[in-house]
Write a protein that holds these residues in place. Structure first.
Motif, mmCIF file in Angstrom:
data_model
loop_
_atom_site.group_PDB
_atom_site.id
_atom_site.type_symbol
_atom_site.label_atom_id
_atom_site.label_comp_id
_atom_site.label_asym_id
_atom_site.label_seq_id
_atom_site.Cartn_x
_atom_site.Cartn_y
_atom_site.Cartn_z
ATOM 1 N N ASN A 119 0.821 -1.142 -0.114
ATOM 2 C CA ASN A 119 0.064 -0.182 0.099
ATOM 3 C C ASN A 119 0.836 0.982 -0.091
ATOM 4 O OD1 ASN A 119 -2.607 1.051 -0.196
ATOM 5 N ND2 ASN A 119 -2.892 1.456 2.088
ATOM 6 N N TRP A 120 1.798 1.424 -0.985
ATOM 7 C CA TRP A 120 2.574 2.844 -1.300
ATOM 8 C C TRP A 120 2.678 2.749 -2.756
ATOM 9 C CZ3 TRP A 120 7.181 1.454 -3.608
ATOM 10 C CH2 TRP A 120 7.559 0.129 -3.466
ATOM 11 N N ASP A 121 3.262 4.062 -3.035
ATOM 12 C CA ASP A 121 3.510 4.212 -4.565
ATOM 13 C C ASP A 121 4.915 4.186 -4.882
ATOM 14 O OD1 ASP A 121 0.728 4.437 -5.023
ATOM 15 O OD2 ASP A 121 0.488 6.641 -4.715
ATOM 16 N N MET A 122 5.669 4.968 -4.109
ATOM 17 C CA MET A 122 7.067 5.189 -4.392
ATOM 18 C C MET A 122 7.898 5.383 -3.092
ATOM 19 S SD MET A 122 8.973 8.149 -6.247
ATOM 20 C CE MET A 122 8.858 7.925 -8.014
ATOM 21 N N ILE A 123 9.152 4.541 -3.139
ATOM 22 C CA ILE A 123 9.976 4.647 -2.098
ATOM 23 C C ILE A 123 11.444 5.026 -2.627
ATOM 24 C CG2 ILE A 123 11.221 3.272 -0.306
ATOM 25 C CD1 ILE A 123 8.694 1.324 -0.010
ATOM 26 N N LYS A 124 11.612 6.109 -2.311
ATOM 27 C CA LYS A 124 13.057 6.920 -2.671
ATOM 28 C C LYS A 124 14.143 6.231 -1.954
ATOM 29 C CE LYS A 124 13.219 10.706 -5.133
ATOM 30 N NZ LYS A 124 13.402 12.156 -5.315
ATOM 31 N N LEU A 125 15.073 6.041 -2.686
ATOM 32 C CA LEU A 125 16.161 5.251 -2.006
ATOM 33 C C LEU A 125 17.610 5.828 -2.063
ATOM 34 C CD1 LEU A 125 15.555 1.597 -3.477
ATOM 35 C CD2 LEU A 125 14.858 2.365 -1.498
ATOM 36 N N ALA A 126 17.627 7.132 -2.211
ATOM 37 C CA ALA A 126 18.589 7.995 -2.184
ATOM 38 C C ALA A 126 18.175 9.709 -2.105
ATOM 39 C CB ALA A 126 19.451 8.030 -3.495
ATOM 40 N N ASP A 127 19.122 10.461 -1.436
ATOM 41 C CA ASP A 127 18.823 11.637 -1.220
ATOM 42 C C ASP A 127 20.133 12.443 -1.289
ATOM 43 O OD1 ASP A 127 18.059 14.401 -0.301
ATOM 44 O OD2 ASP A 127 17.043 13.398 1.571
ATOM 45 N N ASP A 128 20.285 13.309 -2.429
ATOM 46 C CA ASP A 128 21.573 13.942 -2.455
ATOM 47 C C ASP A 128 21.585 15.090 -1.211
ATOM 48 O OD1 ASP A 128 19.771 15.930 -3.207
ATOM 49 O OD2 ASP A 128 20.750 16.112 -5.277
ATOM 50 N N LYS A 150 9.337 17.875 2.486
ATOM 51 C CA LYS A 150 10.042 18.262 1.414
ATOM 52 C C LYS A 150 10.480 17.056 0.848
ATOM 53 C CE LYS A 150 14.139 20.697 0.353
ATOM 54 N NZ LYS A 150 15.184 22.016 0.998
ATOM 55 N N VAL A 151 10.055 16.661 -0.124
ATOM 56 C CA VAL A 151 10.390 15.118 -0.865
ATOM 57 C C VAL A 151 11.624 15.624 -1.460
ATOM 58 C CG1 VAL A 151 10.184 13.509 -2.894
ATOM 59 C CG2 VAL A 151 8.250 14.452 -1.441
ATOM 60 N N PRO A 152 12.741 14.481 -1.107
ATOM 61 C CA PRO A 152 13.988 14.516 -2.006
ATOM 62 C C PRO A 152 13.900 14.897 -3.347
ATOM 63 C CG PRO A 152 13.938 12.666 -0.308
ATOM 64 C CD PRO A 152 12.419 13.285 -0.382
ATOM 65 N N ASN A 153 14.949 15.495 -3.948
ATOM 66 C CA ASN A 153 15.004 15.938 -5.267
ATOM 67 C C ASN A 153 15.761 15.453 -6.217
ATOM 68 O OD1 ASN A 153 17.444 16.998 -4.211
ATOM 69 N ND2 ASN A 153 16.874 19.086 -5.373
ATOM 70 N N CYS A 154 16.186 13.924 -5.955
ATOM 71 C CA CYS A 154 17.042 13.258 -6.969
ATOM 72 C C CYS A 154 16.185 11.947 -7.306
ATOM 73 C CB CYS A 154 18.243 13.008 -6.277
ATOM 74 S SG CYS A 154 18.324 11.689 -4.970
ATOM 75 N N THR A 155 16.613 11.264 -8.666
ATOM 76 C CA THR A 155 15.891 10.211 -8.881
ATOM 77 C C THR A 155 17.024 8.980 -9.020
ATOM 78 O OG1 THR A 155 15.943 11.027 -11.253
ATOM 79 C CG2 THR A 155 13.967 11.055 -9.940
ATOM 80 N N THR A 156 18.049 9.346 -8.194
ATOM 81 C CA THR A 156 19.286 8.379 -8.540
ATOM 82 C C THR A 156 18.651 6.892 -8.281
ATOM 83 O OG1 THR A 156 20.447 9.968 -7.432
ATOM 84 C CG2 THR A 156 21.287 7.674 -7.328
ATOM 85 N N GLY A 157 17.620 6.582 -7.258
ATOM 86 C CA GLY A 157 17.263 5.067 -7.208
ATOM 87 C C GLY A 157 15.749 5.280 -6.647
ATOM 88 N N TYR A 158 14.852 4.379 -6.931
ATOM 89 C CA TYR A 158 13.709 4.152 -6.365
ATOM 90 C C TYR A 158 12.688 3.143 -6.727
ATOM 91 C CZ TYR A 158 12.020 6.150 -10.852
ATOM 92 O OH TYR A 158 11.763 6.332 -12.018
ATOM 93 N N ALA A 159 11.995 2.797 -5.706
ATOM 94 C CA ALA A 159 11.058 1.560 -6.066
ATOM 95 C C ALA A 159 9.746 2.013 -6.380
ATOM 96 C CB ALA A 159 10.818 0.670 -4.902
#
Length: 260
Positions: A119-128, A150-159
């Motif tokens: 029950n989630w959409d996106m999990i960001k796995l990095a944050d610069d 404030k959502v992290p602003n990189c797309t280095t890795g995510y599920a």
């Protein structure tokens, strides 16, 4: 020994960057992880017709502080192509990585935690910027699921889940950089979380391909008023919303015998 994941791992890589691909795959191999390479879209090679099909310049003027560069358009389109693949093939969950990554050995544990969540959409796995999140849900072994103002602003890795991919594709054309767009998650009804501590980082030894395409700068085309309007829009999101409801996320801890 290869990890038996129940979801695909996709690695975005420009054809002109074999050294990045080599670095990323060597690190993944050490962790027993196999990734499928996705040939990234080179923005400067896109025709005007192709750009107009995916990029809304009118909304860009209204909702972002400057025009997108060709590199940013290609980057967004690369991610968007993988989201569309999830929908076309009905893939329930995928891990999407850019190629400028540094991985810690414990990254595999993070993937285990992801497989235990529903029950989630996106999990960001990095944050610069190494954001700490707002609220926390304990996942065991020292890990926490967090949401953000404030959502992290990189797309280095995510599920990303299939539900999340559908939400991201609900907008016919984009008008912000992909990482900035995710900070406006309420527009899409998207839930965005991170698992802390981070075990994946953007590798500083590689120069940004978007900056290289843009001549080292992405600041052209803005104005004081355009920048101010954008800042006020982003501030409103951060003051009024959190990026997900942790109470709605379902977590099932695995026993030691179930872990990969």
């Amino acid at each position: 020994m290869a990890q038996q994941l129940s979801f695909p791992v996709w690695l975005i890589n420009l054809d002109s960057n074999p050294e990045r691909y080599k670095s990323a795959t060597e690190q993944l191999d050490k962790l027993g992880l196999q990734a499928e390479r996705f040939s990234a879209i080179y923005g400067k090679n896109l025709s005007e017709q192709a750009i107009n099909a995916c990029y809304d310049s009118k909304l860009n003027r209204e909702k972002f502080r400057r025009p997108l560069s060709p590199g940013e358009i290609g980057c967004y389109l690369s991610h968007r192509t993988l989201w569309q693949r999830m929908v076309d093939e009905q893939i329930p969950l995928a891990l999407i990585l850019e190629d400028d990554i540094d991985l810690e050995a414990e990254f595999v544990t993070v993937l285990q935690k992801i497989s235990q969540l529903d029950n989630w959409d996106m999990i960001k796995l990095a944050d610069d910027r190494d954001g700490k999140g707002e609220q926390k849900l304990a996942l065991g072994d020292g890990y926490e699921l967090v949401n953000f103002a404030k959502v992290p602003n990189c797309t280095t890795g995510y599920a990303l889940t299939l539900q999340g991919a559908k939400k991201l594709l609900s907008r016919p054309r984009f008008f912000r950089p992909v990482d900035v767009d995710l900070q406006f998650y309420p527009e899409l009804g998207l839930s965005v979380y991170s698992i802390l501590p981070y075990r994946l980082w953007s590798a500083s030894r590689f120069e940004s391909e978007i900056d290289k395409m843009s001549g080292g700068s992405r600041k052209g085309g803005t104005s004081f008023w355009r920048n101010l309007i954008y800042r006020l829009q982003l501030r409103a999101v951060r003051k009024k919303h959190l990026s997900g409801d942790l109470s709605s996320v379902q977590y099932k801890a695995q026993s030691a015998t179930e872990k990969v």
